[in-house]
Design an enzyme around this catalytic site. Structure first.
Site, PDB file in Angstrom:
ATOM      1  N   ASP A  31      29.674  31.068  39.141  1.00 11.72           N
ATOM      2  CA  ASP A  31      28.614  32.064  39.669  1.00 11.72           C
ATOM      3  C   ASP A  31      28.256  33.022  37.961  1.00 11.72           C
ATOM      4  O   ASP A  31      27.881  34.036  37.771  1.00 11.72           O
ATOM      5  CB  ASP A  31      28.903  33.269  40.806  1.00 11.72           C
ATOM      6  CG  ASP A  31      29.373  32.419  41.693  1.00 11.72           C
ATOM      7  OD1 ASP A  31      28.194  31.674  42.084  1.00 11.72           O
ATOM      8  OD2 ASP A  31      29.562  33.384  42.750  1.00 11.72           O
ATOM      9  N   GLU A  79      25.682  32.645  43.773  1.00  8.61           N
ATOM     10  CA  GLU A  79      26.511  32.673  44.745  1.00  8.61           C
ATOM     11  C   GLU A  79      24.785  33.503  45.372  1.00  8.61           C
ATOM     12  O   GLU A  79      24.048  34.219  44.815  1.00  8.61           O
ATOM     13  CB  GLU A  79      27.271  34.346  45.183  1.00  8.61           C
ATOM     14  CG  GLU A  79      27.553  34.644  46.325  1.00  8.61           C
ATOM     15  CD  GLU A  79      28.612  35.418  46.071  1.00  8.61           C
ATOM     16  OE1 GLU A  79      29.890  35.694  45.086  1.00  8.61           O
ATOM     17  OE2 GLU A  79      28.945  36.180  47.264  1.00  8.61           O
ATOM     18  N   LYS A 136      25.694  29.216  47.590  1.00  5.36           N
ATOM     19  CA  LYS A 136      26.369  28.893  47.974  1.00  5.36           C
ATOM     20  C   LYS A 136      26.142  29.865  48.420  1.00  5.36           C
ATOM     21  O   LYS A 136      26.573  31.026  48.658  1.00  5.36           O
ATOM     22  CB  LYS A 136      28.369  28.168  47.169  1.00  5.36           C
ATOM     23  CG  LYS A 136      28.381  29.447  46.590  1.00  5.36           C
ATOM     24  CD  LYS A 136      29.126  28.910  45.527  1.00  5.36           C
ATOM     25  CE  LYS A 136      29.923  30.043  44.262  1.00  5.36           C
ATOM     26  NZ  LYS A 136      30.465  31.150  44.735  1.00  5.36           N
ATOM     27  N   LYS A 139      31.800  32.641  49.090  1.00  8.59           N
ATOM     28  CA  LYS A 139      32.500  33.069  48.089  1.00  8.59           C
ATOM     29  C   LYS A 139      33.078  31.444  47.604  1.00  8.59           C
ATOM     30  O   LYS A 139      33.503  31.577  46.507  1.00  8.59           O
ATOM     31  CB  LYS A 139      33.640  33.929  48.122  1.00  8.59           C
ATOM     32  CG  LYS A 139      33.527  35.323  48.780  1.00  8.59           C
ATOM     33  CD  LYS A 139      32.437  35.759  47.970  1.00  8.59           C
ATOM     34  CE  LYS A 139      31.892  37.744  48.487  1.00  8.59           C
ATOM     35  NZ  LYS A 139      31.140  38.378  47.374  1.00  8.59           N
ATOM     36  N   VAL A 164      33.322  32.832  36.631  1.00  7.47           N
ATOM     37  CA  VAL A 164      33.478  34.295  37.566  1.00  7.47           C
ATOM     38  C   VAL A 164      33.177  34.970  38.889  1.00  7.47           C
ATOM     39  O   VAL A 164      32.081  33.845  39.546  1.00  7.47           O
ATOM     40  CB  VAL A 164      32.460  35.680  37.000  1.00  7.47           C
ATOM     41  CG1 VAL A 164      32.839  35.776  35.563  1.00  7.47           C
ATOM     42  CG2 VAL A 164      31.231  35.478  37.030  1.00  7.47           C
ATOM     43  N   CYS A 169      35.700  34.400  43.662  1.00 10.07           N
ATOM     44  CA  CYS A 169      35.100  33.194  44.216  1.00 10.07           C
ATOM     45  C   CYS A 169      35.344  31.700  43.102  1.00 10.07           C
ATOM     46  O   CYS A 169      35.274  30.820  43.097  1.00 10.07           O
ATOM     47  CB  CYS A 169      33.202  32.985  43.755  1.00 10.07           C
ATOM     48  SG  CYS A 169      32.127  34.196  44.393  1.00 10.07           S
TER      49      CYS A 169
HETATM   50  C1  C5J Z   1      31.795  36.444  43.046  1.00 11.35           C
HETATM   51  C2  C5J Z   1      31.808  38.250  43.870  1.00 11.35           C
HETATM   52  N1  C5J Z   1      31.218  35.397  42.246  1.00 11.35           N
HETATM   53  N2  C5J Z   1      32.671  38.997  43.508  1.00 11.35           N
HETATM   54  N3  C5J Z   1      31.547  36.733  43.786  1.00 11.35           N
HETATM   55  O1  C5J Z   1      33.244  36.260  42.887  1.00 11.35           O
HETATM   56  O2  C5J Z   1      31.305  39.328  45.344  1.00 11.35           O
END
Ligand code: C5J
Length: 232
Positions: A31, A79, A136, A139, A164, A169
């Protein structure tokens, strides 16, 4: 490269050495999309300081380059939801009180919607031909994506994670992978959270109790292990 060899490399890691065969290992970048990492995106709209996340970009780029240099398999995730939100459970969209919800229009287009500017991977880490890009809706990278089947078809048994956010995630994906039998390594300086304490706790949790979820190491440690295998 050793990408064709079956020699296992030993990486100095915590809580103990991580052994992996590069040709059976995928580098998974979670992500690193504009909405989480760039000013004006979803992450910042939630009140977060994206500078924290941007700090990992140089080392993440260096590891990605080192991995590409040895011909390693790369997976990028985003995401992302379908524009009709048919894959976004109402519970995910409606929870909390954010300024912008999934599907709302923000400064970089609709939040977390596939194809929108904010949903693109940042320019510094753009995928290249042959690398897998997974959208995706959850998460975790394994939920509703077919990722496990794709990894199995490439003979992958080990996963090295970057990206991240560490405790959301990244950790969810690592735990999903662990349950599917992959040996997982998380690169400490190639993952970040908006909340430093959550990152620190996640690194501890991952490697606790004899690598219950996996191993951690620095990007430099992985690059050092790969360096002798870079073709001239
Ligand atoms: C991810 C989130 N990528 N923090 N998404 O960690 O909502």
């Amino acid at each position: 490269m050793s990408i064709e060899s079956t020699q296992a490399l030993a990486l100095k890691a915590r809580p103990f050495a991580y052994l992996f065969q590069p040709e059976r290992t995928a580098l998974v970048i979670i992500d690193m999309q504009r909405d989480f990492v760039e000013p004006g995106g979803f992450g910042e709209s939630l009140g977060n300081d994206v500078a924290l996340l941007r700090a990992i970009i140089p080392e993440t780029q260096a590891v990605l380059q080192a991995w590409r240099d040895v011909g390693g398999f790369v997976v990028h995730t985003r995401e992302a939801h379908r524009p009709d939100l048919g894959d976004c459970p109402p519970a995910k969209r409606e929870r909390g009180n954010p300024r912008l919800r999934i599907g709302d229009v923000g400064p970089m287009g609709r939040i977390l919607i596939a194809g929108e500017p904010g949903n693109q991977i940042i320019p510094e880490l753009q995928p290249v031909a042959g690398e897998l890009v997974i959208d995706k809706p959850g998460k975790g990278a394994f939920y509703a994506t077919g990722l496990h089947e794709m990894l199995q078809s490439h003979g992958i048994s080990h996963l090295i994670f970057m990206g991240v956010t560490t405790e959301v995630c990244v950790q969810t994906s690592m735990r999903e992978a662990n349950d599917r039998g992959y040996d997982c390594l998380l690169l400490e300086d190639c993952t970040e959270s908006y909340f430093p304490a959550y990152k620190a706790a996640t690194l501890e949790m991952v490697r606790a109790q004899g690598a219950l979820v996996g191993w951690t190491a620095s990007g430099a440690q992985l690059r050092a292990a790969l360096a002798p295998h870079k073709p001239e």
